[in-house]
Structure formats: structure tokens, C-alpha cells
Design a protein around this motif. Sequence first.
Motif, PDB file in Angstrom:
ATOM      1  N   ASN A 280      -0.561 -14.950  80.542  1.00  0.00           N
ATOM      2  CA  ASN A 280      -1.807 -14.480  79.933  1.00  0.00           C
ATOM      3  C   ASN A 280      -2.462 -15.574  79.099  1.00  0.00           C
ATOM      4  O   ASN A 280      -3.687 -15.758  79.131  1.00  0.00           O
ATOM      5  N   GLN A 304      -1.634 -11.405  87.564  1.00  0.00           N
ATOM      6  CA  GLN A 304      -2.519 -10.961  86.492  1.00  0.00           C
ATOM      7  C   GLN A 304      -3.986 -11.174  86.861  1.00  0.00           C
ATOM      8  O   GLN A 304      -4.837 -10.332  86.558  1.00  0.00           O
ATOM      9  N   LEU A 305      -4.296 -12.291  87.535  1.00  0.00           N
ATOM     10  CA  LEU A 305      -5.672 -12.529  87.972  1.00  0.00           C
ATOM     11  C   LEU A 305      -6.095 -11.518  89.030  1.00  0.00           C
ATOM     12  O   LEU A 305      -7.238 -11.032  89.036  1.00  0.00           O
ATOM     13  N   ASP A 307      -4.871  -8.444  89.342  1.00  0.00           N
ATOM     14  CA  ASP A 307      -5.057  -7.162  88.663  1.00  0.00           C
ATOM     15  C   ASP A 307      -6.381  -7.133  87.910  1.00  0.00           C
ATOM     16  O   ASP A 307      -7.070  -6.100  87.873  1.00  0.00           O
ATOM     17  N   LEU A 308      -6.766  -8.270  87.311  1.00  0.00           N
ATOM     18  CA  LEU A 308      -8.015  -8.337  86.579  1.00  0.00           C
ATOM     19  C   LEU A 308      -9.205  -8.198  87.526  1.00  0.00           C
ATOM     20  O   LEU A 308     -10.185  -7.481  87.219  1.00  0.00           O
ATOM     21  N   HIS A 311      -9.625  -4.688  88.623  1.00  0.00           N
ATOM     22  CA  HIS A 311     -10.110  -3.852  87.540  1.00  0.00           C
ATOM     23  C   HIS A 311     -11.640  -3.801  87.512  1.00  0.00           C
ATOM     24  O   HIS A 311     -12.235  -2.824  87.048  1.00  0.00           O
ATOM     25  N   TYR A 312     -12.283  -4.886  87.988  1.00  0.00           N
ATOM     26  CA  TYR A 312     -13.755  -4.981  87.925  1.00  0.00           C
ATOM     27  C   TYR A 312     -14.412  -4.802  89.283  1.00  0.00           C
ATOM     28  O   TYR A 312     -15.554  -5.188  89.474  1.00  0.00           O
TER      29      TYR A 312
END
Length: 313
Positions: A280, A304-305, A307-308, A311-312
Motif C-alpha cells: 500500500n 491491490q491495484l 482491487d482498486l 472498485h471504480y
Amino acid sequence: MSKAQRLMQLMMAVNRKRQFKVRELAEEFEVSTRTILRDLQELSELGVPLYSEVGPHGGYKVLRERVLPPITFTEVEAVAMFFASHALRHYSSLPFEEESVSALRKFYLHLPGDVRDSIDRMKSRLDFTAPTRRQNAPYLPLLLEAAVAQKVLDITYEPEDRASSQRAIQPVFIYTNQGFWYCSAYCFLRQGYRLFRCDRIRTAVYDTSGLQPLELEPSSSSGWYEEPSVPHSYRIQAKLSRRAVQRCEAEMWISLDIHEDGSGQLDAMVPEEELSFYANFFIGLGTEVIVEQPTELKDEIRQQLSDLAAHYK
């Protein structure tokens, strides 16, 4: 020798001894036993915790909570001692939490007024920060005590992503990093060394099963959490731009190899459970950092990227 000098030396003498007899002290200080008895009474009134035992093997003893003799400090030394202890207040948990607060209060109140004024002025211009953590580590004193005495503890440990487990451990080394406390210990369940985050230890008591402790000594002040051989730790290597170095020094408090142009190289061992945190943090640095290893950290960054991005959508 004046009475004041004798009392001072007597206080230091009884603090050194586990047990003593009045006659022994009288011979050592070349005074009568009656004089020593009067001196011991004065020390007791000053707060030295003495108690006597009768019988052929009796005498005087000093309780475990001994009072140390007065020590003189220069003004600069007093200020340095105050701020060294004052800096610890940012930690949510300390091995000697109540004692450090009490000692700092006593130290401050007994300083001359002008030195206290000087400290008060400095407090508004000087501070030692540490990451603020909500997690407490209530078993820190017990972990440290067991490490020093080389004793075995029965603990309940609750990792971040797994169910809690009962295990017997022998603490070896306690340290703090990023505001968290860690305990390197030998785990009898896994038959090897493990690294435990102290705030995830839910219960801890001395083992009563008869499990024999091992002869374990830390090889150095840092070796127990930097050795690549410690299980469940990863060696992070990354290239950092000058801007990334400044961010790391300001926010992560980790050792960096800094080049002449201000850029740097990160080479450090971190617990497996902290990979998500580092991923992160490195994402926040963007292209200012290039992670070289481990593969697990790269995979965590990609996840994580992903998932991000999801999310958008």
C-alpha cells in the motif's frame, strides 16, 4: 567521614547487598552497631525499603523494589534525561508504562525551577514522534521478563488472516518498528523461530507443563529480526528516487542506503504479515519506486491495484 557522607555510602551499600547484618556494616564503616542501627532507621524513614529477620540466619534485607541513591546531573544532562523519557509517551504500550510515567513525574518535580522553565520552553519546540497505533500490547512486560529469564510462555496468538492458536513459546528479543511491538521467539509448536506481533497475543501465562526452556541468546541487537533465515519474513529490495527516499525517511523510519544524488536503495527484512502495508505504501509512491523483490510483494501490489480498479468500475 561526616554523617551525610556515611548515609549516602550506606544507602549504596545496602542497595548492593541482598542481605546483611548490622555487625558487618559496623565493621565496614568503622562505627558502632548502635550508630548503624540509627542510620538504618534514618534510611528507612527516607524511603529505603528495609525489613529485618530474626534467628541465627537473620539480619536485614532490602525489598525487591529498592530505592536508588541520589545521582547528580548537570543541567544539560537533566534536560537530556527528561526528553529521553518524555519521547516514550507516544507509544500506546511500553514494557514499563506506569513506571516510566512515575519516574518522569518525579524527575521533573525535583528539578530546580529554572531548569523546569527551560524544559517547558523546549517542549513547545521539540518532540519525538512515533506512528500512532490503536492496538495495545498488554503482555509486553511479561514477554520481556520471560526473554530475560529464559522462561517458556503459553500464549494465544491471533494472526491477521487466520484463526487463533495456542502455543508454547520462549521469547528471545523484543523490539518496536513502525509503532508496533514484535517478539522474536522459539515456538515449540512449530519447532523453530517465529516472529509474533505483540498486540496480537491475546493471552500469555508462564508454562506449567514442565516444558524445559532452551539456552537462547540474541546474536546482536538487531539480528533476530533482520536475519533472512527467520521464517515468515521477506527480504524487500527496492530502488527509490530522491523523492521516495524523503517519503520513506519521514514516514517509515527504516534504514536506507542513500546515494550521492539523494536516491537510494531499500534492503530490509519484514514480517510476512506486513507485506500488505508495504504494498500500500509503495503504491502511494507510484513510479518513484521500483520493487525488485520479493515476488510476493509484487503480487500484492498488483492485487491491490486490481482491487482498486475494480472498485471504480
